[in-house]
Design an enzyme around this catalytic site. Structure first.
Site, mmCIF file in Angstrom:
data_model
loop_
_atom_site.group_PDB
_atom_site.id
_atom_site.type_symbol
_atom_site.label_atom_id
_atom_site.label_comp_id
_atom_site.label_asym_id
_atom_site.label_seq_id
_atom_site.Cartn_x
_atom_site.Cartn_y
_atom_site.Cartn_z
ATOM 1 N N GLU A 137 0.716 -1.130 -0.062
ATOM 2 C CA GLU A 137 -0.026 0.150 -0.106
ATOM 3 C C GLU A 137 0.875 1.143 0.115
ATOM 4 O O GLU A 137 1.875 1.201 0.643
ATOM 5 C CB GLU A 137 -0.961 0.114 1.296
ATOM 6 C CG GLU A 137 -1.954 1.055 1.366
ATOM 7 C CD GLU A 137 -2.367 1.242 2.811
ATOM 8 O OE1 GLU A 137 -2.097 0.408 3.713
ATOM 9 O OE2 GLU A 137 -3.662 1.920 2.679
ATOM 10 N N LYS A 192 -9.203 2.570 -2.098
ATOM 11 C CA LYS A 192 -9.799 1.993 -0.689
ATOM 12 C C LYS A 192 -10.857 2.631 -0.361
ATOM 13 O O LYS A 192 -11.077 3.921 -0.204
ATOM 14 C CB LYS A 192 -8.416 2.538 0.138
ATOM 15 C CG LYS A 192 -8.557 1.746 1.415
ATOM 16 C CD LYS A 192 -7.264 2.163 2.273
ATOM 17 C CE LYS A 192 -7.097 1.869 3.578
ATOM 18 N NZ LYS A 192 -5.786 1.909 4.387
ATOM 19 N N CYS A 245 -5.534 -3.012 2.776
ATOM 20 C CA CYS A 245 -4.988 -2.830 4.565
ATOM 21 C C CYS A 245 -6.539 -2.904 5.105
ATOM 22 O O CYS A 245 -6.859 -3.917 4.948
ATOM 23 C CB CYS A 245 -4.441 -1.609 4.539
ATOM 24 S SG CYS A 245 -3.148 -1.905 5.989
HETATM 25 O O1 LIG Z 1 -6.664 -2.064 10.618
HETATM 26 C C1 LIG Z 1 -5.596 -1.792 11.065
HETATM 27 O O2 LIG Z 1 -5.218 -2.288 12.404
HETATM 28 C C2 LIG Z 1 -4.330 -1.421 10.077
HETATM 29 C C3 LIG Z 1 -4.926 -0.790 8.958
HETATM 30 C C4 LIG Z 1 -4.053 0.148 8.297
HETATM 31 O O3 LIG Z 1 -2.856 0.301 9.030
HETATM 32 C C5 LIG Z 1 -4.448 0.794 7.067
HETATM 33 O O4 LIG Z 1 -5.364 0.928 6.641
HETATM 34 O O5 LIG Z 1 -3.516 1.519 6.640
#
Ligand SMILES: O=C(O)CCC(=O)C(=O)O
Length: 258
Positions: free
Chosen positions: A41, A110, A144
């Protein structure tokens, strides 16, 4: 399908340096003849959100040129992680997918922005699905935090997705959530989960690494350590149908009740 996950240690806010590093790692991976290469990401900028005006990628033109050229040159599929895409006055966290001809066949932004890292203050959420096909296999992309929303992934699987690609910048303190959530998403959807995290740290977070490839049966087929590395895995697409026939979850669902 042979996969190469590029678990990059991202240089904060430095797209040129990150592209150089990614290209070196991709060209190293090419020696093992992968079919599909995956990046993490926001790998060109990291979470350098306050400087997005200066470092975001206008219309994702830069990533299209970078990954499109590499995909065409080496005749591979590239799931080019995500980048900060600038469109007008909006910035999205956008994944791009390239086929072996170097054509960009998908953009996915996203959908669930992560408040703990203040993402919603600087970015706009996507509104569209992550479905695409590579080498004639139905797939989908998520980014993510999206993996905490099982109904979003399920919707894609009900529309045919069998490979679930997940670029991430997942912090180290929640490594157990990462492994557990990804394993659940693989088992409940009887689909391959291919999750490419970043390594290293930024001014606020230490990241987990531990990129994972998980089978539709929930077996961890490959797992990276916590440093920069290339993780390779071979997946057997035919095993998906065998598992779905053995435990026919999709036939046994009771959507009229939920
Ligand atoms: O959900 C999480 O604990 C991490 C999510 C995250 O770091 C993100 O979406 O960039």
């Amino acid at each position: 399908m042979k996969l190469a996950l590029i678990q990059l240690d991202i240089v904060f806010g430095n797209p040129e340096k990150n592209k150089q590093n990614a290209q070196t790692l991709i060209e190293h991976a090419i020696k093992q003849s992968p079919d599909t290469v995956i990046l993490p990401e926001l790998w060109t900028t990291g979470y350098d959100l306050t400087r997005l005006n200066a470092i975001a990628d206008p219309n994702a033109a830069d990533i299209r040129a970078f990954a499109g050229d590499l995909a065409k040159k080496y005749q591979i599929n590239i799931i080019a992680g995500s980048v900060a895409k600038q469109k007008g006055d909006k910035v999205t966290n956008t994944m791009t997918v390239f086929n072996r001809k170097g054509e960009c066949i998908k953009e996915y932004s996203k959908v669930h922005l992560f408040r703990l890292m203040r993402e919603e203050r600087y970015m706009e959420a996507g509104e569209a699905d992550g479905l695409f096909s590579i080498d004639d296999v139905s797939a989908a992309g998520f980014i993510c935090y999206d993996i905490r929303f099982p109904e979003w992934l399920r919707r894609h699987v009900l529309q045919g997705a069998k490979l679930l690609f997940i670029p991430a910048e997942w912090p180290a303190p929640r490594l157990d959530h990462w492994r557990t959530l990804l394993t659940c998403r693989a088992i409940e959807n009887q689909a391959f989960v291919i999750a490419c995290n970043r390594a290293g740290s930024d001014p606020e977070n230490q990241f987990a690494g531990h990129s994972l490839v998980i089978s539709p049966w929930g077996e961890i087929l490959a797992e990276a350590g916590d440093k920069e590395e290339i993780l390779f895995a071979d997946i057997d697409i035919a095993s998906i149908d065998a598992i779905r026939n053995r435990i026919p979850v999709f036939e046994d669902r009771r959507p009229e009740l939920y």
